[in-house]
Design a protein around this motif. Sequence first.
Motif, PDB file in Angstrom:
ATOM      1  N   ALA A  55       7.809   9.271  -5.106  1.00  0.00           N
ATOM      2  CA  ALA A  55       7.277   8.089  -4.433  1.00  0.00           C
ATOM      3  C   ALA A  55       7.870   6.815  -5.025  1.00  0.00           C
ATOM      4  O   ALA A  55       8.056   6.714  -6.237  1.00  0.00           O
ATOM      5  N   ASP A  56       8.142   5.854  -4.155  1.00  0.00           N
ATOM      6  CA  ASP A  56       8.584   4.542  -4.609  1.00  0.00           C
ATOM      7  C   ASP A  56       7.397   3.718  -5.094  1.00  0.00           C
ATOM      8  O   ASP A  56       7.542   2.865  -5.973  1.00  0.00           O
ATOM      9  N   VAL A  57       6.219   3.970  -4.504  1.00  0.00           N
ATOM     10  CA  VAL A  57       4.991   3.291  -4.907  1.00  0.00           C
ATOM     11  C   VAL A  57       3.818   4.254  -4.748  1.00  0.00           C
ATOM     12  O   VAL A  57       3.728   4.955  -3.735  1.00  0.00           O
ATOM     13  N   LEU A  58       2.938   4.256  -5.731  1.00  0.00           N
ATOM     14  CA  LEU A  58       1.691   5.015  -5.684  1.00  0.00           C
ATOM     15  C   LEU A  58       0.572   4.032  -5.362  1.00  0.00           C
ATOM     16  O   LEU A  58       0.450   2.996  -6.013  1.00  0.00           O
ATOM     17  N   THR A  87       7.112   4.817 -11.746  1.00  0.00           N
ATOM     18  CA  THR A  87       6.493   4.738 -10.432  1.00  0.00           C
ATOM     19  C   THR A  87       5.534   3.560 -10.428  1.00  0.00           C
ATOM     20  O   THR A  87       4.496   3.606 -11.091  1.00  0.00           O
ATOM     21  N   PRO A  88       5.864   2.490  -9.698  1.00  0.00           N
ATOM     22  CA  PRO A  88       4.938   1.367  -9.589  1.00  0.00           C
ATOM     23  C   PRO A  88       3.642   1.836  -8.929  1.00  0.00           C
ATOM     24  O   PRO A  88       3.664   2.709  -8.058  1.00  0.00           O
ATOM     25  N   ALA A  89       2.514   1.238  -9.342  1.00  0.00           N
ATOM     26  CA  ALA A  89       1.228   1.712  -8.841  1.00  0.00           C
ATOM     27  C   ALA A  89       0.270   0.567  -8.520  1.00  0.00           C
ATOM     28  O   ALA A  89       0.195  -0.423  -9.246  1.00  0.00           O
ATOM     29  N   ILE A  90      -0.453   0.774  -7.423  1.00  0.00           N
ATOM     30  CA  ILE A  90      -1.470  -0.168  -6.962  1.00  0.00           C
ATOM     31  C   ILE A  90      -2.817   0.541  -6.993  1.00  0.00           C
ATOM     32  O   ILE A  90      -2.958   1.623  -6.429  1.00  0.00           O
ATOM     33  N   TYR A 105      -5.440  -2.435 -15.164  1.00  0.00           N
ATOM     34  CA  TYR A 105      -4.191  -2.926 -15.755  1.00  0.00           C
ATOM     35  C   TYR A 105      -3.879  -2.219 -17.075  1.00  0.00           C
ATOM     36  O   TYR A 105      -2.719  -1.897 -17.348  1.00  0.00           O
ATOM     37  N   LEU A 106      -4.908  -1.960 -17.865  1.00  0.00           N
ATOM     38  CA  LEU A 106      -4.695  -1.232 -19.124  1.00  0.00           C
ATOM     39  C   LEU A 106      -4.196   0.194 -18.875  1.00  0.00           C
ATOM     40  O   LEU A 106      -3.415   0.726 -19.668  1.00  0.00           O
ATOM     41  N   ALA A 107      -4.630   0.797 -17.785  1.00  0.00           N
ATOM     42  CA  ALA A 107      -4.177   2.150 -17.442  1.00  0.00           C
ATOM     43  C   ALA A 107      -2.729   2.151 -16.965  1.00  0.00           C
ATOM     44  O   ALA A 107      -2.079   3.190 -16.968  1.00  0.00           O
ATOM     45  N   GLY A 108      -2.218   0.974 -16.570  1.00  0.00           N
ATOM     46  CA  GLY A 108      -0.826   0.886 -16.154  1.00  0.00           C
ATOM     47  C   GLY A 108      -0.589   0.494 -14.714  1.00  0.00           C
ATOM     48  O   GLY A 108       0.556   0.434 -14.256  1.00  0.00           O
ATOM     49  N   TYR A 109      -1.646   0.221 -13.972  1.00  0.00           N
ATOM     50  CA  TYR A 109      -1.462  -0.262 -12.605  1.00  0.00           C
ATOM     51  C   TYR A 109      -0.888  -1.666 -12.655  1.00  0.00           C
ATOM     52  O   TYR A 109      -1.301  -2.485 -13.472  1.00  0.00           O
ATOM     53  N   GLN A 110       0.059  -1.959 -11.767  1.00  0.00           N
ATOM     54  CA  GLN A 110       0.645  -3.296 -11.712  1.00  0.00           C
ATOM     55  C   GLN A 110      -0.151  -4.232 -10.816  1.00  0.00           C
ATOM     56  O   GLN A 110      -0.074  -5.450 -10.964  1.00  0.00           O
ATOM     57  N   ALA A 125       1.643  -6.668  -1.834  1.00  0.00           N
ATOM     58  CA  ALA A 125       1.692  -6.032  -3.150  1.00  0.00           C
ATOM     59  C   ALA A 125       2.755  -4.942  -3.192  1.00  0.00           C
ATOM     60  O   ALA A 125       3.528  -4.850  -4.154  1.00  0.00           O
ATOM     61  N   VAL A 126       2.829  -4.120  -2.155  1.00  0.00           N
ATOM     62  CA  VAL A 126       3.846  -3.065  -2.096  1.00  0.00           C
ATOM     63  C   VAL A 126       5.230  -3.694  -2.107  1.00  0.00           C
ATOM     64  O   VAL A 126       6.115  -3.276  -2.863  1.00  0.00           O
ATOM     65  N   SER A 127       5.414  -4.703  -1.289  1.00  0.00           N
ATOM     66  CA  SER A 127       6.712  -5.377  -1.211  1.00  0.00           C
ATOM     67  C   SER A 127       7.122  -5.966  -2.561  1.00  0.00           C
ATOM     68  O   SER A 127       8.272  -5.827  -2.997  1.00  0.00           O
ATOM     69  N   GLU A 128       6.192  -6.613  -3.253  1.00  0.00           N
ATOM     70  CA  GLU A 128       6.491  -7.202  -4.566  1.00  0.00           C
ATOM     71  C   GLU A 128       6.880  -6.134  -5.577  1.00  0.00           C
ATOM     72  O   GLU A 128       7.835  -6.316  -6.342  1.00  0.00           O
ATOM     73  N   LEU A 129       6.169  -5.022  -5.585  1.00  0.00           N
ATOM     74  CA  LEU A 129       6.484  -3.963  -6.547  1.00  0.00           C
ATOM     75  C   LEU A 129       7.849  -3.349  -6.273  1.00  0.00           C
ATOM     76  O   LEU A 129       8.586  -3.028  -7.200  1.00  0.00           O
ATOM     77  N   VAL A 130       8.180  -3.176  -5.009  1.00  0.00           N
ATOM     78  CA  VAL A 130       9.489  -2.611  -4.662  1.00  0.00           C
ATOM     79  C   VAL A 130      10.596  -3.570  -5.087  1.00  0.00           C
ATOM     80  O   VAL A 130      11.607  -3.149  -5.657  1.00  0.00           O
TER      81      VAL A 130
END
Length: 136
Positions: A55-58, A87-90, A105-110, A125-130
């Motif tokens: 996945a490009d984004v989770l 893997t960027p994540a939301i 955020y501490l768990a690693g979600y952006q 948000a998806v667009s920014e992470l990509v």
Amino acid sequence: MFKKPISFKGLRLLVVDDDLDTRKLLTILFELEGAEVIAATSASEALEIILCFQADVLISDICLPDEDGYSLLRKVKKLDLERGRKTPAIALSAYVMDEDRKNAYLAGYQKYLQKPINLDELAKAVSELVQLQQYA
């Protein structure tokens, strides 16, 4: 459809949510914009998918039936480390306390978005992470 025409053509998304309506809505909307979407109902199902779907984004709910989204992301990060990728994540959550956002955020979600989901905020948000991933 999203307010602003955004193309997610070729983007691969993994949506994890135990709510059927949320999974269907996100899958349909992103597929209409050209993304390839696989949806999972639990953390364990998501981990099985990740083994064969890059996945490009989770996009994951925090409150899942078998284990929470924090645990899921820790396992995804461990797999990413083994594979040499990120893997960027939301995080999606009905929890609204500052502590909940901090834990995500501490768990690693952006990104952390509250439910009910604002679809335009999610698309942004998806667009920014990509975009960030492309420059990493």
